[in-house]
Scaffold this motif. Structure first.
Motif, PDB file in Angstrom:
ATOM      1  N   LEU A 148      -3.115 -22.448 -29.365  1.00 18.24           N
ATOM      2  CA  LEU A 148      -2.325 -22.764 -28.169  1.00 18.24           C
ATOM      3  C   LEU A 148      -1.598 -24.091 -28.290  1.00 18.24           C
ATOM      4  O   LEU A 148      -0.464 -24.080 -27.914  1.00 18.24           O
ATOM      5  CB  LEU A 148      -2.906 -22.623 -26.913  1.00 18.24           C
ATOM      6  CG  LEU A 148      -2.176 -22.934 -25.693  1.00 18.24           C
ATOM      7  CD1 LEU A 148      -1.112 -21.721 -25.263  1.00 18.24           C
ATOM      8  CD2 LEU A 148      -3.214 -23.039 -24.421  1.00 18.24           C
TER       9      LEU A 148
ATOM     10  N   TYR B 284      -2.997 -13.657 -20.432  1.00 13.50           N
ATOM     11  CA  TYR B 284      -3.858 -14.723 -19.515  1.00 13.50           C
ATOM     12  C   TYR B 284      -3.203 -15.339 -18.280  1.00 13.50           C
ATOM     13  O   TYR B 284      -3.620 -15.656 -17.376  1.00 13.50           O
ATOM     14  CB  TYR B 284      -4.431 -15.917 -20.769  1.00 13.50           C
ATOM     15  CG  TYR B 284      -5.240 -16.905 -19.913  1.00 13.50           C
ATOM     16  CD1 TYR B 284      -6.472 -16.596 -19.920  1.00 13.50           C
ATOM     17  CD2 TYR B 284      -4.701 -17.934 -19.621  1.00 13.50           C
ATOM     18  CE1 TYR B 284      -7.266 -17.643 -19.465  1.00 13.50           C
ATOM     19  CE2 TYR B 284      -5.378 -19.192 -19.186  1.00 13.50           C
ATOM     20  CZ  TYR B 284      -6.973 -18.746 -19.138  1.00 13.50           C
ATOM     21  OH  TYR B 284      -7.791 -19.815 -18.505  1.00 13.50           O
TER      22      TYR B 284
ATOM     23  N   TYR C 165       1.799 -16.521 -22.172  1.00 12.41           N
ATOM     24  CA  TYR C 165       0.962 -16.459 -23.074  1.00 12.41           C
ATOM     25  C   TYR C 165       0.980 -15.213 -24.008  1.00 12.41           C
ATOM     26  O   TYR C 165       0.374 -14.908 -25.027  1.00 12.41           O
ATOM     27  CB  TYR C 165      -0.771 -16.362 -22.332  1.00 12.41           C
ATOM     28  CG  TYR C 165      -0.942 -17.777 -21.750  1.00 12.41           C
ATOM     29  CD1 TYR C 165      -1.927 -18.525 -22.530  1.00 12.41           C
ATOM     30  CD2 TYR C 165      -0.532 -18.183 -20.462  1.00 12.41           C
ATOM     31  CE1 TYR C 165      -2.251 -19.899 -21.872  1.00 12.41           C
ATOM     32  CE2 TYR C 165      -1.024 -19.132 -19.796  1.00 12.41           C
ATOM     33  CZ  TYR C 165      -1.831 -20.091 -20.631  1.00 12.41           C
ATOM     34  OH  TYR C 165      -2.292 -21.232 -20.128  1.00 12.41           O
TER      35      TYR C 165
ATOM     36  N   TYR D 234      -7.123 -22.449 -22.562  1.00 13.10           N
ATOM     37  CA  TYR D 234      -7.757 -21.151 -21.931  1.00 13.10           C
ATOM     38  C   TYR D 234      -9.218 -22.052 -21.613  1.00 13.10           C
ATOM     39  O   TYR D 234      -9.820 -22.698 -21.842  1.00 13.10           O
ATOM     40  CB  TYR D 234      -8.186 -20.204 -23.198  1.00 13.10           C
ATOM     41  CG  TYR D 234      -7.056 -19.237 -23.557  1.00 13.10           C
ATOM     42  CD1 TYR D 234      -6.401 -18.289 -22.975  1.00 13.10           C
ATOM     43  CD2 TYR D 234      -5.909 -19.777 -24.504  1.00 13.10           C
ATOM     44  CE1 TYR D 234      -5.670 -17.331 -23.440  1.00 13.10           C
ATOM     45  CE2 TYR D 234      -4.905 -19.071 -24.905  1.00 13.10           C
ATOM     46  CZ  TYR D 234      -4.844 -17.673 -24.473  1.00 13.10           C
ATOM     47  OH  TYR D 234      -3.643 -17.064 -24.692  1.00 13.10           O
TER      48      TYR D 234
ATOM     49  N   MET E 210       1.437 -15.898 -27.550  1.00 11.18           N
ATOM     50  CA  MET E 210       0.129 -16.087 -28.581  1.00 11.18           C
ATOM     51  C   MET E 210       0.284 -15.393 -29.779  1.00 11.18           C
ATOM     52  O   MET E 210       0.083 -14.257 -29.671  1.00 11.18           O
ATOM     53  CB  MET E 210      -0.983 -16.175 -27.703  1.00 11.18           C
ATOM     54  CG  MET E 210      -1.278 -17.232 -26.809  1.00 11.18           C
ATOM     55  SD  MET E 210      -1.650 -18.787 -27.895  1.00 11.18           S
ATOM     56  CE  MET E 210      -3.403 -18.462 -28.426  1.00 11.18           C
TER      57      MET E 210
END
Length: 662
Positions: A544, A471, A475, A562, A478
């Motif tokens: 997140l 992203y 990220y 996001y 994640m």
């Protein structure tokens, strides 16, 4: 009947969204909640079909300019003849006789008379100091004392008090007070204690409800959508503690106004189907698509394009009227007995290359999506609906339309009221889920022996995982993994990213259906990804948030949440890139990456209806089946291998079992 939420100049996307969400939560399915612009209020015949007009927070000077004398005259007539008005913060200022905002501050002062005059006095604010345009400095959790009701804490940012409301009479009733002193004078005697925070005003045969605070802002939205500041976090935590009080207050107000209110769990709040929006960054495609359908399928006597499963009414977005929208929503006023497949789906086609105003589709910004998109085909034709039956059903079940939709066409929704899953499961997904289905048109001859069609579901899952991890910078940390055959899981808060299945919770599920027509595979994939919804399980932004806490402890910056639009664009790019490689090189090109992302390497499981235990070995590159090796009584590999079909089996991760789908 309709409930209208003004979404024109002066409002913000979040204020409109909060209004729409809360009103639907309390008033569905009895009313159709619609966001409309000033042109509708000023020029369309909405009054006879509307029960409530709501003007949300923002800035009231742009309201004055947009609606003007004509709009104000129409609104006044609507209320005086028996209609209802709700105004929150700026919407309350706008409905008073006189506004006094930040008096003495030359950079912010707004003072003057207003035309609606539903509150026959002065609205004065900000009730609590600190407000600044575009900043969080004025945000606070205001303690609200409800008259004859339960107190609660509410989101507040720059709103007014209602001066002398308690002594006014003339049909003015104080519904709530600010608890404790405020920072402006709440009456003509100069008192700052017990100031009126919300009022009910009788206006002719109708009524108005005005609130200086924001009872329409719910904590679930604040938790998941905003780019949070520490101040906003603290406010959200406080108002979350009295969420029931907020909803009880609003429900009581709406009942007092004569509206039918959804009584919570006893009445399912299933919203009506909304209009569909067909857009493309290459609008010339849209005319070709519609022409092909009309020429080859035809329209019936009611100007309806009849799909194999759903009827559609095609409209030019430039000719849209509120009357047509109201008629369409009458068609879509479903109840538990109604067959949603027979409801006419009204589709606005944006032939001119424009996009819907984000205030009209507050949960999805079309321009932001197309600005982020960098594909040649995937996602270039987008059908969006705020409330739909099922994105997959509308594509895959309308066989006669499917052949005229180009490769890469996608259907996206904010809410699905008949979402589809494996085993014919049906559910209503909440806002905050990215629900997208897409068409892959694959000539049979294009697939090599190394790329059988069964691998598509694996690649779609992998594409979403990679879109999440790519992203943006940072990220890639994640903790998201895949569960065979077609689910995506996120790590529970407090667990380590060790790949132990029990440490993960489901984030997304994938559905794939394939038809063959004219030597072409028409594969329709559907994927629902929890992006910002706080319930019922877990979402990307909650995962997140936990990651960000760890990053802060490591001295790293926090990653922004996001967004639906950017994630969808990234996902489309990954799908296009992966399938181009898949056609020529097969699934073997992704084998190593797939195993790095899944949860099952060397996992020991029990196989339903099989004695003993087995160990997962991988995916067969020939047929896409899961390969497991049986273990002997001592737990050693026996050499006997079994292959399990993805369409007939699944992992019960919590119990370490491979079992047949029910």
């Amino acid at each position: 009947m309709n409930v209208l939420v003004y979404s024109g100049p002066g409002t913000s996307v979040e204020s409109v969204k909060c209004c729409v969400d809360t009103l639907r939560r309390l008033l569905s399915p009895y009313y159709c909640v619609l966001a409309v612009g000033g042109d509708v209020i000023c020029n369309e015949p909405w009054m006879s079909s509307t029960s409530l007009l709501t003007i949300p927070g923002g800035a009231d000077l742009p309201y004055c300019k947009e609606l003007g004398e004509k709009g104000n005259s129409i609104i006044t007539k609507f209320v005086r003849q028996g209609g209802r008005y709700a105004g929150f913060c700026a919407g309350a200022y706008y409905a008073s006789t006189r506004v006094e905002f930040a008096v003495g501050d030359p950079s912010m002062e707004v003072s003057g008379s207003r035309d609606l005059k539903f509150f026959p006095g002065v609205t004065r604010g900000p009730a609590f100091r600190g407000f600044a345009y575009g900043k969080d400095t004025g945000i606070t959790a205001a303690n609200i004392k409800v008259v004859n009701g339960e107190p609660f804490a509410s989101y507040f940012n720059g709103g007014p008090c209602f001066v002398d409301a308690k002594s006014m009479g003339n049909g003015v009733e104080v519904l709530a007070e600010y608890e404790g002193p405020i920072d402006v004078e709440g009456d003509s005697k100069g008192s700052k204690e017990h100031a009126a925070a919300a009022v009910y005003c009788s206006v002719g045969k109708g009524c108005a409800f005005l609130a200086g605070f924001h009872p329409e802002y719910g904590p679930s939205y604040l938790k998941t959508v905003y780019a949070k500041s520490e101040r906003r976090n603290r406010v959200t935590e406080v108002i979350d503690q009295s969420e029931n009080g907020r909803l009880k207050f609003l429900a009581g107000v709406f009942k007092k106004m004569g509206l039918t209110v959804n009584e919570g769990d006893t009445v399912p709040a299933i919203p009506r189907l909304s209009r569909l929006k067909l857009t493309s960054s290459r609008p010339e495609r849209l005319k070709m698509i519609v022409q092909s359908m009309v020429e080859n399928i035809g329209l019936d006597e009611n100007n309806i394009l009849q799909g194999s499963n759903d009827p559609f009414r095609i409209c030019d977005s430039r000719e849209r009227t509120f009357k047509a929208e109201y008629e369409a929503n009458v068609d879509g006023d479903q109840d538990e007995e109604q067959d949603l497949n027979k409801v006419v789906k009204v589709m606005d086609v944006y032939y001119d290359g424009s996009y819907p105003d984000p205030r009209e589709t507050p949960h999805f910004n079309h321009k932001l999506y197309f600005d982020e998109l960098s594909t040649n085909e995937m996602g270039q034709v987008l059908q969006y609906g705020e409330v739909v039956t099922s994105t997959s059903t509308m594509l895959e079940k309308n066989y006669n339309l499917l052949r005229y939709l180009p490769h890469g066409t996608i259907s996206v929704a904010t809410v699905q009221v008949a979402g589809r899953g494996r085993g014919n499961n049906v559910w209503v997904n909440p806002a905050g889920v990215l629900a997208v289905s897409g068409i892959l048109r694959i000539p049979v001859k294009a697939l090599s022996p190394n790329s059988p069609i069964v691998f598509i579901q694996y690649l779609v899952s992998l594409a979403m995982v990679e879109a999440i991890r790519e992203y943006g910078p940072g990220y890639e940390e994640m903790p998201v993994r895949m569960k065979w055959p077609n689910d995506i899981y996120g790590r529970k808060e407090g667990s380590n990213d060790t790949g132990v299945p029990s440490d993960y919770i489901k984030l997304a599920g994938i559905l794939l259906n394939t038809n063959i027509m004219d030597d072409v595979f028409y594969s329709v994939f559907g994927i629902g990804t929890n992006v910002s919804n706080a319930a019922p399980t877990i979402s990307l932004n909650l995962v997140l948030e936990a990651l960000n806490e760890a990053r802060v402890m490591q001295g790293k910056s926090r990653l922004p949440p996001y967004t639906m639009e950017k994630l969808l664009a990234r996902f489309m790019g990954k799908v296009e890139d992966m399938f181009h490689t898949f056609y020529y090189r097969g699934f073997g090109a992704f084998e190593d990456l797939y195993y790095r992302r899944w949860l099952h390497s060397d996992t020991v499981v029990t196989i339903q209806d099989q004695p003993g235990r087995a160990q997962v070995r991988g995916i067969s590159l020939e047929n896409g089946m899961l390969v497991v090796e049986k273990l002997d009584a001592g737990g050693r590999p026996s050499g006997e291998k079994l292959e399990l079909q993805p369409d007939g089996n699944s992992f019960d991760m919590m119990n370490g079992m491979l079992k047949k789908k029910e």
